[in-house]
Design an enzyme around this catalytic site. Structure first.
Site, PDB file in Angstrom:
ATOM      1  N   ASP A 181      60.671   0.434  38.482  1.00 53.48           N
ATOM      2  CA  ASP A 181      60.731  -0.647  39.065  1.00 53.48           C
ATOM      3  C   ASP A 181      61.951  -1.487  38.784  1.00 53.48           C
ATOM      4  O   ASP A 181      61.837  -2.468  37.681  1.00 53.48           O
ATOM      5  CB  ASP A 181      59.358  -1.386  38.638  1.00 53.48           C
TER       6      ASP A 181
ATOM      7  N   CYS B 246      63.285  -2.984  45.904  1.00 51.88           N
ATOM      8  CA  CYS B 246      63.743  -4.430  46.362  1.00 51.88           C
ATOM      9  C   CYS B 246      64.359  -4.469  47.555  1.00 51.88           C
ATOM     10  O   CYS B 246      64.631  -5.500  48.176  1.00 51.88           O
ATOM     11  CB  CYS B 246      63.797  -5.245  45.339  1.00 51.88           C
TER      12      CYS B 246
ATOM     13  N   ASP C 294      62.816   0.102  28.214  1.00 49.51           N
ATOM     14  CA  ASP C 294      63.435  -1.165  28.666  1.00 49.51           C
ATOM     15  C   ASP C 294      64.759  -0.997  27.861  1.00 49.51           C
ATOM     16  O   ASP C 294      64.509  -1.069  26.779  1.00 49.51           O
ATOM     17  CB  ASP C 294      62.723  -2.269  28.913  1.00 49.51           C
TER      18      ASP C 294
END
Length: 489
Positions: A402, A430, A353
């Site tokens: 994700d 999403c 990340d």
């Protein structure tokens, strides 16, 4: 008509009782742990028949456009939207990848106009009261009374319409969250400081962020503009708020963690950098997901529908296990929810990340759950692909994307294409329409710009994480083209 009216009244009475029971329960718990006199707890009545105003109904219908649609019909509409996105994806590949047209034609013939199987939509395990985070706007009422409202904004000044309505009609909010909005509204109405005005940039109270958990933890973060107040004046307000929720009327809410976000720039926005100052209670709240515990702080990214997230991550784990001895490369791992939920089902996980704070929280969550087969790295995904071969020691891996954003940056997709040891990609989107460019880039034929063999979609699975709204998550699994038989050109 009479029967319908009776049902509405019964529903209202049921809601009234649920609020009263919740308030009483909060008071009992607080009373057993703290010697708080009843005189300090003025009961704040919440009668939904009075509180659900016209503005409140506007809020409900704006935030929950499917609120009056039977759930089976909601799922059909969302499944149709996902299919439309896959049709657009199919034709985008047809337009930009002429090399695959023969194969694409065959795939679309076999899958009714799209290039891979679309499985049946997975419904959310819970339909109401599923949100564990809300960001309430604090503003003046638009009905001419100028009453201070804690709720949601509908419309915008740019559109010439800006209404803030109370949230009590929103079925996706738990009663505990509605109670906090009501109690904090009472606090703001008694405050000497006015609400923030988006047009004049005057005023102080701007927002109330509420986070809850299945472990009965509640965190609140009021957002306040200091403007020209002195430090002593701001400190006095913080002390008054702490007293209110720890030993005053607000104790009935059962708040376990109180923070305060103070913005000093009067022309700034809520997005300007500001410190979340811990005032009282726990520094974090705890949520349990798939038998794992996660510590949640004010800025922690965590799914707003915990039961549906458990369903989603279990399904992703099933996809990872379609081939044995898998190593997972988790891109945009955030605070480790996906990586840790997969860890007990796969050989190992390498997670990255770009935000250092996320990685620090992820490492703490791994330690909290005694998970040892996950390695977290603070880095951009496109910058670590050259190191992946060393980390994975030449073993093949499945990449799980994700992203909290609508789509990944193209350079991340390019980097995945270059990683020859990544043989599958599981993309959690999403916003399926926004992700079409990413999907197409995964499929483009090998070129000087697009290094590495192409991927192709195997299946798409829609998952409903947000009942009563139009939002729907789509998971798409891609496989690397290895042999000529994989794709017929």
């Amino acid at each position: 008509m009479m029967e319908a009216e009776t049902n509405r009244n019964n529903n209202s009475n049921t809601s009234d009782r649920s609020f009263e029971n919740l308030s009483a329960k909060r008071k009992d718990v607080a009373g057993s742990s703290q010697d708080v006199s009843e005189s300090k707890r003025s009961k704040i009545s919440i009668d939904l028949r009075d509180e659900i105003t016209t503005a409140g109904e506007k809020v409900k219908r704006a935030l929950l456009p499917f609120c009056d649609v039977p759930y089976e019909d909601q799922l059909r509409r969302k499944a149709s939207d996902v299919r439309d996105a896959m049709v657009k994806f199919s034709w985008e590949v047809h337009r930009t990848c002429p090399k695959w047209r023969n194969w694409l034609k065959e795939q679309m013939k076999n899958h009714s106009g799209v290039l891979c199987e679309i499985e049946k939509i997975r419904p959310s395990p819970v339909l109401n009261a599923y949100r564990n985070k809300s960001e309430f706007t604090i503003a003046s009422s638009s009905n001419g009374t100028k009453e201070r409202i804690v709720g949601f904004r509908v419309g915008s000044y740019r559109d010439g319409s800006s209404v803030v309505g109370e949230p009590y009609a929103c079925d996706n909010l738990p009663d505990s969250m509605k109670l906090i909005a009501k109690v904090f509204q009472q606090y703001v109405r008694q405050s000497q400081y006015d609400v923030y005005n988006d047009q004049s940039h005057d005023g102080h109270w701007r927002q109330l962020i509420v986070r809850t958990s299945s472990q009965n933890d509640i965190m609140i973060i009021p957002v306040f503009y200091a403007q020209f107040l002195s430090d002593d004046e701001v400190d006095a307000e913080k002390a008054a708020m702490t007293e209110y929720f720890s030993d005053g009327d607000g104790v009935q809410c059962g708040v376990t963690s109180l923070y305060f976000r103070c913005l000093s720039n009067r022309l700034g926005s809520c997005r300007q950098h500001a410190v979340n100052e811990h005032l009282w209670g726990k520094k974090c709240i705890t949520e349990v997901l798939l038998e794992l515990s996660f510590h949640i702080y004010p800025d922690t990214f965590f799914s707003f529908n915990n039961p549906a997230a458990a369903l989603l991550y279990t399904m992703v784990g099933d996809l990872c296990l379609e081939e044995p001895n898998n190593i997972v490369f988790n891109i945009c791992c955030s605070t480790g929810t996906v990586a840790l939920s997969l860890a007990k089902r796969v050989k190992s996980v390498v997670a990255v990340d770009m935000w250092a704070a996320n990685i620090e929280e992820a490492k703490k969550n791994a330690e909290l759950n005694n998970v040892t087969n996950v390695v977290f790295h603070h880095a951009k995904a496109e910058e670590v692909t050259n190191q992946l071969d060393r980390w994975l020691k030449g073993q093949s891996a499945v990449a799980v994307l994700d992203s909290p954003c609508a789509e990944m940056q193209s350079k991340v997709i390019y980097a995945l294409r270059r990683c020859h040891f990544i043989h599958r990609v599981i993309y959690i989107s999403c916003n399926p329409v926004a992700a079409i460019q990413n999907f197409t880039d995964l499929m483009r034929p090998k070129s000087q710009t697009m290094k590495g063999k192409a991927f192709y979609p195997v299946k798409a699975i829609p998952v409903d994480l947000s009942p009563h709204t139009k939002l729907c998550v789509m998971v798409v699994m891609f496989k690397r083209r290895r042999f000529h038989t994989d794709m017929m050109c």
